[in-house]
Motif scaffolding. Structure first.
Motif, PDB file in Angstrom:
ATOM      1  N   GLU A  73       0.833  -1.200   0.000  1.00 23.90           N
ATOM      2  CA  GLU A  73       0.000   0.000   0.000  1.00 23.90           C
ATOM      3  C   GLU A  73       0.868   1.250   0.000  1.00 23.90           C
ATOM      4  O   GLU A  73       1.865   1.320   0.710  1.00 23.90           O
ATOM      5  N   GLU A  74       0.477   2.223  -0.808  1.00 19.48           N
ATOM      6  CA  GLU A  74       1.143   3.523  -0.859  1.00 19.48           C
ATOM      7  C   GLU A  74       0.165   4.593  -0.397  1.00 19.48           C
ATOM      8  O   GLU A  74      -1.019   4.567  -0.766  1.00 19.48           O
ATOM      9  N   LYS A  75       0.649   5.518   0.387  1.00 18.50           N
ATOM     10  CA  LYS A  75      -0.205   6.596   0.874  1.00 18.50           C
ATOM     11  C   LYS A  75      -0.449   7.606  -0.237  1.00 18.50           C
ATOM     12  O   LYS A  75       0.487   8.143  -0.819  1.00 18.50           O
ATOM     13  N   ALA A  80      -5.563   9.189   2.539  1.00 18.15           N
ATOM     14  CA  ALA A  80      -5.075   9.933   3.711  1.00 18.15           C
ATOM     15  C   ALA A  80      -5.962   9.745   4.938  1.00 18.15           C
ATOM     16  O   ALA A  80      -5.467   9.561   6.060  1.00 18.15           O
ATOM     17  N   TRP A  83      -5.682   5.960   6.188  1.00 13.55           N
ATOM     18  CA  TRP A  83      -4.334   5.400   6.306  1.00 13.55           C
ATOM     19  C   TRP A  83      -4.064   4.990   7.745  1.00 13.55           C
ATOM     20  O   TRP A  83      -4.211   5.783   8.676  1.00 13.55           O
ATOM     21  N   ASP A  87       1.536   8.600  10.443  1.00 15.40           N
ATOM     22  CA  ASP A  87       1.641   9.811   9.631  1.00 15.40           C
ATOM     23  C   ASP A  87       2.914   9.847   8.792  1.00 15.40           C
ATOM     24  O   ASP A  87       2.912  10.368   7.677  1.00 15.40           O
ATOM     25  N   ARG A  90       4.934   6.240   4.240  1.00 13.07           N
ATOM     26  CA  ARG A  90       4.432   6.465   2.884  1.00 13.07           C
ATOM     27  C   ARG A  90       4.147   5.159   2.152  1.00 13.07           C
ATOM     28  O   ARG A  90       3.299   5.118   1.256  1.00 13.07           O
TER      29      ARG A  90
END
Length: 230
Positions: A73-75, A80, A83, A87, A90
């Motif tokens: 998974e990519e942010k 956002a 997620w 924080d 990424r």
């Protein structure tokens, strides 16, 4: 990052954005089961958007494909709000055997006064192509254990980085003898009886039980250790 040449647009940014790779093998069913997640800094930028773009490229640059992972998974802006990996993170990738790769961004002051270009490229003196990063890992075995790793410095010269390790855990107020155990090596050469690994320069145990390790890492060594084996 690039070697420094003449550029009228170069400036000295206040902050640097370091892209950090963490490989957690504690729940792996095959291969190594290191009790402490391995942390490496893969690159540094002066603009957060450049760091985010670079973070998305780290795992592919290590030779992996998204299909190698059970979860990848990519942010993105769309993710956002949902997620769940923190924080700073990424990219989150979990291998079928249980190893977890995360790529995040850590913001630190530009203590070396490195120059950069508006696109986020950090400039180095001629002949230098990477930084030497000093990391401090704290392990509190009373907390299940709680393990944290923080960037304590980024240095152009390895000699400066090695010198910095000598004062990372000690000061005028805290001396080596104030620890229950304190071990430090003098330089690059690893002593024959050094049990902490080639990256670790200082190991200490507090009287309250916390363990500390001060290590030096570079992007080339991270690619060598964490790149996909073929």
């Amino acid at each position: 990052m690039a070697s420094e040449g003449k550029s009228e647009t170069a400036f000295v940014p206040e902050l640097l954005y370091h892209t950090v790779l963490t490989v957690d093998e504690r729940n792996a069913t095959v291969g190594e089961q290191n009790p402490i997640p391995r942390v490496s800094v893969m690159g540094t930028h002066s603009e957060v958007e450049a760091a985010k773009k670079f973070a998305a490229q780290v795992i592919p640059q290590l030779g992996y494909d998204k299909s190698d992972f059970e979860v990848y998974e990519e942010k993105t802006p769309e993710l956002a709000e949902t997620w769940k990996y923190g924080d700073r993170v990424r990219v989150y990738a979990k291998a079928p055997a249980g190893q977890v790769f995360t790529v995040g961004i850590d913001t630190k002051a530009n203590d070396e006064k490195l120059r950069a270009l508006p696109d986020g490229t950090v400039l180095f003196p001629n002949g230098v192509d990477h930084l030497h990063y000093m990391l401090q890992t704290t392990v509190d075995y009373k907390a299940n254990p709680a393990i944290t790793t923080e960037i304590q410095g980024a240095f152009v010269r390895r000699a400066d980085a090695i010198e910095a390790t000598k004062t990372c855990l000690v000061s005028d107020e805290v001396r080596p003898e104030d620890y229950a155990q304190y071990d430090a090596r003098d330089g690059v050469e690893v002593p024959d009886n050094w049990p902490y690994g080639e990256d670790v320069y200082v190991h200490a145990v507090a009287n309250t039980g916390e363990n500390y390790m001060v290590s030096l890492r570079t992007p080339p060594s991270a690619h060598q250790k964490h790149g996909k084996k073929t």
